[in-house]
Structures are given as C-alpha cells and as structure tokens.
Motif scaffolding. Structure first.
Motif, short mmCIF file in Angstrom:
data_model
loop_
_atom_site.label_atom_id
_atom_site.label_comp_id
_atom_site.label_asym_id
_atom_site.label_seq_id
_atom_site.Cartn_x
_atom_site.Cartn_y
_atom_site.Cartn_z
N TYR A 35 48.38 31.95 33.39
CA TYR A 35 48.26 32.74 34.61
C TYR A 35 46.86 33.34 34.74
N PRO A 36 46.37 33.50 35.98
CA PRO A 36 45.04 34.06 36.17
C PRO A 36 44.96 35.51 35.74
N LYS A 37 43.80 35.87 35.21
CA LYS A 37 43.52 37.26 34.86
C LYS A 37 43.10 38.04 36.10
N ASP A 38 42.63 37.29 37.10
CA ASP A 38 42.20 37.92 38.34
C ASP A 38 42.13 36.86 39.43
N ILE A 39 42.25 37.28 40.66
CA ILE A 39 42.01 36.44 41.82
C ILE A 39 41.17 37.26 42.78
N MET A 40 40.11 36.66 43.28
CA MET A 40 39.21 37.40 44.18
C MET A 40 38.72 36.51 45.30
N TRP A 41 38.26 37.12 46.34
CA TRP A 41 37.65 36.40 47.45
C TRP A 41 36.15 36.36 47.23
N GLU A 42 35.58 35.17 47.26
CA GLU A 42 34.13 34.99 47.12
C GLU A 42 33.55 34.81 48.51
N GLU A 43 32.96 35.87 49.03
CA GLU A 43 32.47 35.89 50.41
C GLU A 43 31.39 34.82 50.64
#
Length: 70
Positions: A35-43
């Motif tokens: 499972y991911p440690k984080d998910i983020m939006w890369e602008e």
C-alpha cells in the motif's frame, strides 16, 4: 527527508520511497498488498503520485519490469 503523510497520518523517509505515477502499476502494487505511504497531486505534471516504500515494493517492481506482474 522525513515527510508527514496526510493520507496515512504517519511519517516516511523520502530516501526509502519511490514515486509511481502510473496508476495501473500503483493499482497492481495495491492488489498484491503493498500500500502507498502517501498519495499526492503533482501540479507541474498534472497527475497523481503514489509513494511506496522502496524495500516493500522491490519484488513487485522487478515483476513489473519483466511484464510478469499479474
């Protein structure tokens, strides 16, 4: 660098992490219990970035590279 994940409410070290932007690849990792440690939006790239632990995802990455990840 140590980063706090709003998703998991835990810290992770960026040195021990890999960033995956391919949603199919990230989905296969999740399917196999990594499972991911984080998910983020890369602008700048206009995409989601999934952050996985490097050691935990290594075996799956090797399978992904050789087109063996089901």
């Amino acid at each position: 660098m140590r980063v706090f994940s709003d998703l998991t409410s835990h810290y992770y070290n960026t040195h021990d992490a890999v960033r995956i932007m391919n949603t199919k690849q990230a989905g296969k990792y999740i399917k196999h219990g990594v499972y991911p440690k984080d998910i983020m939006w890369e602008e700048d790239l206009n995409t989601l970035v999934f952050v996985f632990n490097k050691a935990e995802s290594k075996e799956l990455y090797e399978k992904w590279k050789s087109y063996d990840l089901e």
